[in-house]
Design an enzyme around this catalytic site. Structure first.
Site, PDB file in Angstrom:
ATOM      1  N   TYR A 179       1.540  -6.283  15.308  1.00  0.00           N
ATOM      2  CA  TYR A 179       2.699  -5.829  16.080  1.00  0.00           C
ATOM      3  C   TYR A 179       2.465  -5.797  17.592  1.00  0.00           C
ATOM      4  O   TYR A 179       3.277  -5.238  18.335  1.00  0.00           O
ATOM      5  CB  TYR A 179       3.149  -4.453  15.596  1.00  0.00           C
ATOM      6  CG  TYR A 179       4.112  -4.515  14.431  1.00  0.00           C
ATOM      7  CD1 TYR A 179       5.454  -4.837  14.620  1.00  0.00           C
ATOM      8  CD2 TYR A 179       3.683  -4.263  13.139  1.00  0.00           C
ATOM      9  CE1 TYR A 179       6.342  -4.906  13.564  1.00  0.00           C
ATOM     10  CE2 TYR A 179       4.561  -4.321  12.061  1.00  0.00           C
ATOM     11  CZ  TYR A 179       5.893  -4.642  12.287  1.00  0.00           C
ATOM     12  OH  TYR A 179       6.768  -4.708  11.227  1.00  0.00           O
ATOM     13  N   ARG A 205      -5.861   1.001   4.286  1.00  0.00           N
ATOM     14  CA  ARG A 205      -4.743   1.519   3.487  1.00  0.00           C
ATOM     15  C   ARG A 205      -4.455   0.654   2.260  1.00  0.00           C
ATOM     16  O   ARG A 205      -4.078   1.174   1.210  1.00  0.00           O
ATOM     17  CB  ARG A 205      -3.491   1.674   4.366  1.00  0.00           C
ATOM     18  CG  ARG A 205      -3.021   0.409   5.084  1.00  0.00           C
ATOM     19  CD  ARG A 205      -2.021   0.801   6.167  1.00  0.00           C
ATOM     20  NE  ARG A 205      -1.401  -0.330   6.845  1.00  0.00           N
ATOM     21  CZ  ARG A 205      -1.917  -0.940   7.906  1.00  0.00           C
ATOM     22  NH1 ARG A 205      -3.096  -0.548   8.392  1.00  0.00           N
ATOM     23  NH2 ARG A 205      -1.271  -1.941   8.485  1.00  0.00           N
ATOM     24  N   ASN A 233       4.900  -6.816   5.536  1.00  0.00           N
ATOM     25  CA  ASN A 233       5.250  -8.129   6.062  1.00  0.00           C
ATOM     26  C   ASN A 233       4.424  -9.264   5.472  1.00  0.00           C
ATOM     27  O   ASN A 233       4.934 -10.370   5.307  1.00  0.00           O
ATOM     28  CB  ASN A 233       5.141  -8.135   7.590  1.00  0.00           C
ATOM     29  CG  ASN A 233       6.343  -7.486   8.233  1.00  0.00           C
ATOM     30  OD1 ASN A 233       7.444  -8.005   8.177  1.00  0.00           O
ATOM     31  ND2 ASN A 233       6.141  -6.317   8.830  1.00  0.00           N
ATOM     32  N   HIS A 292       0.589  -5.621   2.368  1.00  0.00           N
ATOM     33  CA  HIS A 292       1.400  -4.927   3.358  1.00  0.00           C
ATOM     34  C   HIS A 292       2.846  -5.433   3.351  1.00  0.00           C
ATOM     35  O   HIS A 292       3.140  -6.496   2.824  1.00  0.00           O
ATOM     36  CB  HIS A 292       0.788  -5.125   4.744  1.00  0.00           C
ATOM     37  CG  HIS A 292      -0.658  -4.753   4.790  1.00  0.00           C
ATOM     38  ND1 HIS A 292      -1.096  -3.502   5.177  1.00  0.00           N
ATOM     39  CD2 HIS A 292      -1.773  -5.447   4.452  1.00  0.00           C
ATOM     40  CE1 HIS A 292      -2.419  -3.448   5.077  1.00  0.00           C
ATOM     41  NE2 HIS A 292      -2.847  -4.618   4.643  1.00  0.00           N
ATOM     42  N   TRP A 342       0.431   6.652   9.506  1.00  0.00           N
ATOM     43  CA  TRP A 342       1.375   6.175  10.520  1.00  0.00           C
ATOM     44  C   TRP A 342       2.733   5.838   9.934  1.00  0.00           C
ATOM     45  O   TRP A 342       3.743   5.914  10.634  1.00  0.00           O
ATOM     46  CB  TRP A 342       0.774   4.977  11.271  1.00  0.00           C
ATOM     47  CG  TRP A 342      -0.155   5.412  12.368  1.00  0.00           C
ATOM     48  CD1 TRP A 342      -0.715   6.640  12.534  1.00  0.00           C
ATOM     49  CD2 TRP A 342      -0.626   4.619  13.460  1.00  0.00           C
ATOM     50  NE1 TRP A 342      -1.520   6.666  13.649  1.00  0.00           N
ATOM     51  CE2 TRP A 342      -1.490   5.433  14.239  1.00  0.00           C
ATOM     52  CE3 TRP A 342      -0.441   3.309  13.847  1.00  0.00           C
ATOM     53  CZ2 TRP A 342      -2.135   4.976  15.381  1.00  0.00           C
ATOM     54  CZ3 TRP A 342      -1.083   2.840  14.991  1.00  0.00           C
ATOM     55  CH2 TRP A 342      -1.910   3.662  15.750  1.00  0.00           C
ATOM     56  N   ASN A 343       2.803   5.449   8.648  1.00  0.00           N
ATOM     57  CA  ASN A 343       4.117   5.340   8.001  1.00  0.00           C
ATOM     58  C   ASN A 343       4.816   6.698   8.056  1.00  0.00           C
ATOM     59  O   ASN A 343       6.008   6.797   8.371  1.00  0.00           O
ATOM     60  CB  ASN A 343       3.991   4.926   6.541  1.00  0.00           C
ATOM     61  CG  ASN A 343       3.563   3.487   6.336  1.00  0.00           C
ATOM     62  OD1 ASN A 343       2.834   3.188   5.402  1.00  0.00           O
ATOM     63  ND2 ASN A 343       4.004   2.589   7.201  1.00  0.00           N
ATOM     64  N   GLU A 372      -1.439  -7.048   7.471  1.00  0.00           N
ATOM     65  CA  GLU A 372      -0.082  -6.835   7.951  1.00  0.00           C
ATOM     66  C   GLU A 372       0.182  -7.724   9.171  1.00  0.00           C
ATOM     67  O   GLU A 372      -0.748  -8.210   9.830  1.00  0.00           O
ATOM     68  CB  GLU A 372       0.096  -5.357   8.333  1.00  0.00           C
ATOM     69  CG  GLU A 372       1.429  -4.976   8.950  1.00  0.00           C
ATOM     70  CD  GLU A 372       2.627  -5.238   8.065  1.00  0.00           C
ATOM     71  OE1 GLU A 372       2.910  -6.440   7.808  1.00  0.00           O
ATOM     72  OE2 GLU A 372       3.298  -4.281   7.649  1.00  0.00           O
ATOM     73  N   HIS A 403       0.822  -1.208   0.000  1.00  0.00           N
ATOM     74  CA  HIS A 403       0.000   0.000   0.000  1.00  0.00           C
ATOM     75  C   HIS A 403       0.853   1.253   0.000  1.00  0.00           C
ATOM     76  O   HIS A 403       2.007   1.253   0.435  1.00  0.00           O
ATOM     77  CB  HIS A 403      -0.925   0.008   1.217  1.00  0.00           C
ATOM     78  CG  HIS A 403      -0.180  -0.003   2.519  1.00  0.00           C
ATOM     79  ND1 HIS A 403       0.374   1.123   3.080  1.00  0.00           N
ATOM     80  CD2 HIS A 403       0.099  -1.023   3.371  1.00  0.00           C
ATOM     81  CE1 HIS A 403       0.972   0.815   4.214  1.00  0.00           C
ATOM     82  NE2 HIS A 403       0.820  -0.486   4.422  1.00  0.00           N
ATOM     83  N   GLY A 404       0.278   2.349  -0.476  1.00  0.00           N
ATOM     84  CA  GLY A 404       0.964   3.624  -0.425  1.00  0.00           C
ATOM     85  C   GLY A 404       1.214   4.051   1.017  1.00  0.00           C
ATOM     86  O   GLY A 404       0.660   3.487   1.964  1.00  0.00           O
ATOM     87  N   ARG A 449      11.776  -7.399  11.797  1.00  0.00           N
ATOM     88  CA  ARG A 449      12.209  -8.119  10.607  1.00  0.00           C
ATOM     89  C   ARG A 449      12.580  -9.580  10.819  1.00  0.00           C
ATOM     90  O   ARG A 449      12.844 -10.285   9.853  1.00  0.00           O
ATOM     91  CB  ARG A 449      13.439  -7.403  10.016  1.00  0.00           C
ATOM     92  CG  ARG A 449      13.090  -6.060   9.369  1.00  0.00           C
ATOM     93  CD  ARG A 449      12.310  -6.288   8.080  1.00  0.00           C
ATOM     94  NE  ARG A 449      11.900  -5.033   7.456  1.00  0.00           N
ATOM     95  CZ  ARG A 449      10.692  -4.526   7.565  1.00  0.00           C
ATOM     96  NH1 ARG A 449       9.783  -5.137   8.316  1.00  0.00           N
ATOM     97  NH2 ARG A 449      10.376  -3.401   6.978  1.00  0.00           N
TER      98      ARG A 449
END
Length: 248
Positions: free
Chosen positions: A90, A60, A184, A182, A14-15, A87, A9-10, A115
């Site tokens: 987290y 998103r 991940n 996403h 929050w990015n 995604e 996604h663009g 990662r």
């Protein structure tokens, strides 16, 4: 030849703020909208003609897909949504700034949470308002399917069966498929498709809004994969993703 296009996604709000997002539902930033528009124009220019598209349950990714299809005059094609393309969850990190989290827990630990293959962040408490069980879009999931945190290993376990059962057969039949998801969840699929090792996937980063093309022969053997766009720009964007936890 079969062509699968993976599209992260663009840029999301929050990015832009460098926060951990996960299953939190946030919108695209203005830049993210422009990235999606650019991706759609590029895919149209390169002659892609999708008959079906897939995306996650998160706004998103859905909005990115809609913008791309609008740019390609393909908003009429069927699209399928699945939580399995979401995604990575987290856990307790969701909403936290990545640099501040690295300062608190150490850059190496945060890099592992972001990662690594099998080291998940600390889970949410079951009564945390961020628990997906409180979100109506996940009402049909079994309790064991609703994560409170995830590593890449768990993302693979939920995504790859969907790839094998749903997306792969569709690609074999339709020849071209677009998958908007996403960072991940796409890394999980890339690791599977390219048979990458744990250390290799640890270093692999996917930039927002850049189409990533996989070409297969008629027997669904991978022939080649490549990003669409300027190589130097793509390398710069990949490095930016890798360095999100580093202080500026």
């Amino acid at each position: 030849m079969k062509r699968l296009v993976l599209l992260r996604h663009g840029q999301s709000v929050w990015n832009k703020e460098n926060r951990f997002t996960g299953w939190t539902d946030v919108k695209l930033s203005e830049q993210g909208v422009k990235e999606a528009e650019k991706a759609g124009k590029l895919l149209k220019e390169k002659g892609f003609d999708f008959k079906i598209a897939y995306t996650s349950y998160l706004t998103r990714a859905i909005k990115t897909l809609w913008i791309v299809l609008e740019e390609m005059d393909l908003m009429w094609i069927p699209e399928k949504k699945s939580w399995r393309l979401n995604e990575k969850h987290y856990g307790m990190l969701q909403g936290l700034n990545k640099v501040e989290t690295a300062e608190k827990y150490g850059a190496d630990m945060v890099h592992l949470w972001r990662r690594s293959f099998d080291t998940p962040p600390k889970p949410l408490d079951s009564d945390d308002e961020r628990n997906p069980k409180f979100d109506p879009r996940y009402a049909g999931l079994l309790p064991k399917e609703i994560p409170l945190t995830e590593s890449l290993k768990e993302v693979i376990e939920r995504f790859i069966p969907y790839w094998e059962k749903e997306i792969r057969p569709t690609l074999k039949e339709q020849n071209e498929v677009l998958l908007a998801a996403h960072g991940n969840s796409l890394r999980a699929l890339v690791m599977h498709l390219k048979n990458m090792g744990k250390d290799e996937i640890l270093k692999f980063n996917i930039p927002t809004g850049i189409p990533y093309v996989f070409e297969f022969d008629d027997e669904m053997n991978l022939v080649k994969d490549y990003f669409l766009g300027d190589p130097d720009e793509i390398k710069k964007l990949m490095d930016q993703v890798a360095n999100q936890s580093k202080a500026k």
